[in-house]
Design a protein around this motif. Structure first.
Motif, PDB file in Angstrom:
ATOM      1  N   GLY A  92      13.303  11.517  25.064  1.00  0.00           N
ATOM      2  CA  GLY A  92      13.651  11.941  23.705  1.00  0.00           C
ATOM      3  C   GLY A  92      13.976  10.764  22.805  1.00  0.00           C
ATOM      4  O   GLY A  92      13.565  10.728  21.628  1.00  0.00           O
ATOM      5  N   LYS A  93      14.694   9.772  23.357  1.00  0.00           N
ATOM      6  CA  LYS A  93      15.008   8.579  22.544  1.00  0.00           C
ATOM      7  C   LYS A  93      13.740   7.811  22.189  1.00  0.00           C
ATOM      8  O   LYS A  93      13.606   7.288  21.084  1.00  0.00           O
ATOM      9  CB  LYS A  93      15.998   7.678  23.285  1.00  0.00           C
ATOM     10  CG  LYS A  93      17.400   8.249  23.286  1.00  0.00           C
ATOM     11  CD  LYS A  93      18.476   7.203  23.503  1.00  0.00           C
ATOM     12  CE  LYS A  93      18.386   6.603  24.867  1.00  0.00           C
ATOM     13  NZ  LYS A  93      19.488   5.645  25.137  1.00  0.00           N
ATOM     14  N   LYS A  94      12.802   7.739  23.138  1.00  0.00           N
ATOM     15  CA  LYS A  94      11.504   7.076  22.854  1.00  0.00           C
ATOM     16  C   LYS A  94      10.787   7.781  21.697  1.00  0.00           C
ATOM     17  O   LYS A  94      10.197   7.145  20.836  1.00  0.00           O
ATOM     18  CB  LYS A  94      10.599   7.119  24.095  1.00  0.00           C
ATOM     19  CG  LYS A  94      10.964   6.137  25.145  1.00  0.00           C
ATOM     20  CD  LYS A  94      10.417   4.787  24.762  1.00  0.00           C
ATOM     21  CE  LYS A  94      10.702   3.758  25.833  1.00  0.00           C
ATOM     22  NZ  LYS A  94      10.696   2.388  25.298  1.00  0.00           N
ATOM     23  N   ILE A  95      10.829   9.115  21.729  1.00  0.00           N
ATOM     24  CA  ILE A  95      10.149   9.885  20.675  1.00  0.00           C
ATOM     25  C   ILE A  95      10.768   9.588  19.312  1.00  0.00           C
ATOM     26  O   ILE A  95      10.055   9.356  18.327  1.00  0.00           O
ATOM     27  CB  ILE A  95      10.198  11.395  21.010  1.00  0.00           C
ATOM     28  CG1 ILE A  95       9.256  11.683  22.180  1.00  0.00           C
ATOM     29  CG2 ILE A  95       9.843  12.251  19.790  1.00  0.00           C
ATOM     30  CD1 ILE A  95       9.378  13.077  22.749  1.00  0.00           C
ATOM     31  N   VAL A  96      12.094   9.562  19.270  1.00  0.00           N
ATOM     32  CA  VAL A  96      12.771   9.280  17.994  1.00  0.00           C
ATOM     33  C   VAL A  96      12.444   7.862  17.515  1.00  0.00           C
ATOM     34  O   VAL A  96      12.144   7.637  16.331  1.00  0.00           O
ATOM     35  CB  VAL A  96      14.292   9.495  18.134  1.00  0.00           C
ATOM     36  CG1 VAL A  96      15.026   9.006  16.896  1.00  0.00           C
ATOM     37  CG2 VAL A  96      14.588  10.975  18.369  1.00  0.00           C
ATOM     38  N   GLU A  97      12.460   6.904  18.443  1.00  0.00           N
ATOM     39  CA  GLU A  97      12.125   5.509  18.105  1.00  0.00           C
ATOM     40  C   GLU A  97      10.705   5.409  17.541  1.00  0.00           C
ATOM     41  O   GLU A  97      10.464   4.778  16.513  1.00  0.00           O
ATOM     42  CB  GLU A  97      12.145   4.641  19.373  1.00  0.00           C
ATOM     43  CG  GLU A  97      13.459   3.976  19.687  1.00  0.00           C
ATOM     44  CD  GLU A  97      13.333   3.270  21.056  1.00  0.00           C
ATOM     45  OE1 GLU A  97      14.290   3.395  21.808  1.00  0.00           O
ATOM     46  OE2 GLU A  97      12.271   2.659  21.344  1.00  0.00           O
ATOM     47  N   GLU A  98       9.774   6.041  18.264  1.00  0.00           N
ATOM     48  CA  GLU A  98       8.366   5.943  17.829  1.00  0.00           C
ATOM     49  C   GLU A  98       8.147   6.671  16.507  1.00  0.00           C
ATOM     50  O   GLU A  98       7.355   6.225  15.672  1.00  0.00           O
ATOM     51  CB  GLU A  98       7.414   6.480  18.897  1.00  0.00           C
ATOM     52  CG  GLU A  98       7.319   5.646  20.147  1.00  0.00           C
ATOM     53  CD  GLU A  98       6.911   4.194  19.917  1.00  0.00           C
ATOM     54  OE1 GLU A  98       6.313   3.875  18.873  1.00  0.00           O
ATOM     55  OE2 GLU A  98       7.217   3.379  20.788  1.00  0.00           O
ATOM     56  N   MET A 154       7.896   3.852   9.311  1.00  0.00           N
ATOM     57  CA  MET A 154       7.954   2.496   8.740  1.00  0.00           C
ATOM     58  C   MET A 154       6.553   1.908   8.586  1.00  0.00           C
ATOM     59  O   MET A 154       6.231   1.271   7.578  1.00  0.00           O
ATOM     60  CB  MET A 154       8.817   1.583   9.627  1.00  0.00           C
ATOM     61  CG  MET A 154      10.289   1.892   9.570  1.00  0.00           C
ATOM     62  SD  MET A 154      10.936   1.702   7.900  1.00  0.00           S
ATOM     63  CE  MET A 154      11.395   3.361   7.513  1.00  0.00           C
ATOM     64  N   ALA A 155       5.712   2.113   9.599  1.00  0.00           N
ATOM     65  CA  ALA A 155       4.353   1.559   9.530  1.00  0.00           C
ATOM     66  C   ALA A 155       3.575   2.200   8.386  1.00  0.00           C
ATOM     67  O   ALA A 155       2.875   1.520   7.630  1.00  0.00           O
ATOM     68  CB  ALA A 155       3.634   1.783  10.858  1.00  0.00           C
ATOM     69  N   GLU A 212       1.058   3.314  16.019  1.00  0.00           N
ATOM     70  CA  GLU A 212       2.372   3.929  16.299  1.00  0.00           C
ATOM     71  C   GLU A 212       2.234   5.438  16.551  1.00  0.00           C
ATOM     72  O   GLU A 212       2.926   5.996  17.396  1.00  0.00           O
ATOM     73  CB  GLU A 212       3.349   3.672  15.143  1.00  0.00           C
ATOM     74  CG  GLU A 212       3.647   2.206  14.853  1.00  0.00           C
ATOM     75  CD  GLU A 212       4.317   1.460  16.010  1.00  0.00           C
ATOM     76  OE1 GLU A 212       4.727   2.100  16.994  1.00  0.00           O
ATOM     77  OE2 GLU A 212       4.399   0.226  15.924  1.00  0.00           O
ATOM     78  N   ILE A 213       1.325   6.088  15.820  1.00  0.00           N
ATOM     79  CA  ILE A 213       1.098   7.527  16.034  1.00  0.00           C
ATOM     80  C   ILE A 213       0.588   7.768  17.460  1.00  0.00           C
ATOM     81  O   ILE A 213       1.005   8.719  18.136  1.00  0.00           O
ATOM     82  CB  ILE A 213       0.120   8.086  14.976  1.00  0.00           C
ATOM     83  CG1 ILE A 213       0.822   8.146  13.605  1.00  0.00           C
ATOM     84  CG2 ILE A 213      -0.385   9.476  15.384  1.00  0.00           C
ATOM     85  CD1 ILE A 213      -0.126   8.372  12.432  1.00  0.00           C
ATOM     86  N   SER A 214      -0.284   6.882  17.939  1.00  0.00           N
ATOM     87  CA  SER A 214      -0.798   7.059  19.304  1.00  0.00           C
ATOM     88  C   SER A 214       0.346   6.975  20.309  1.00  0.00           C
ATOM     89  O   SER A 214       0.393   7.721  21.288  1.00  0.00           O
ATOM     90  CB  SER A 214      -1.897   6.042  19.622  1.00  0.00           C
ATOM     91  OG  SER A 214      -1.347   4.780  19.947  1.00  0.00           O
TER      92      SER A 214
END
Ligand SMILES: N=c1c2ncn([C@@H]3O[C@H](COP(=O)(O)OP(=O)(O)OP(=O)(O)O)[C@@H](O)[C@H]3O)c2ncn1[C@@H]1O[C@H](COP(=O)(O)O)[C@@H](O)[C@H]1O
Length: 87
Positions: A36-42, A48-49, A61-63
């Motif tokens: 879940g934290k990875k999802i929020v980070e990405e 931002m991108a 980043e979407i990938s």
């Protein structure tokens, strides 16, 4: 190149066959809180991108976001059908 269905199938296969050295296996084992934290980070990196870095970077980043979503789905036993019925 992979579709979302293909990356989901790949992650599901990693969960069953657990090849040595797989980052996917490590992420699955880390559990839903970590994923879940990875999802929020990405998701933040996608934003931002898209706003500051351009479409090439945003697409990359979407990938990654899609990959981590697939990992979460497999970890929680959520099928593609369960998601697609809401799309
Ligand atoms: N598409 C992906 C993919 N996208 C992201 N990641 C993982 O997610 C990590 C990126 O998350 P981080 O938050 O650390 O990245 P970051 O530092 O924010 O990087 P940027 O977003 O700044 O680029 C990478 O180091 C990978 O471990 C992926 N890991 C695997 N895949 C696919 O899954 C397949 C199987 O991978 P394994 O299970 O590791 O063999 C691979 O062949 C790919 O097709």
């Amino acid at each position: 190149m992979n579709s979302f269905d293909q990356i989901y199938a790949l992650v599901a296969d990693r969960a069953v066959n657990r090849p040595d050295g797989s980052g996917t296996v490590r992420e699955l084992d880390a559990g839903v809180h970590f994923i879940g934290k990875k999802i929020v980070e990405e998701a933040a990196e996608v934003w931002m991108a898209a706003e500051h870095e351009g479409n090439e970077s945003a697409a990359q980043e979407i990938s990654q976001l899609l990959y981590h979503l697939a990992v979460l789905m497999v970890e929680r036993d959520i099928t593609l059908e369960q998601v697609y019925e809401h799309l």
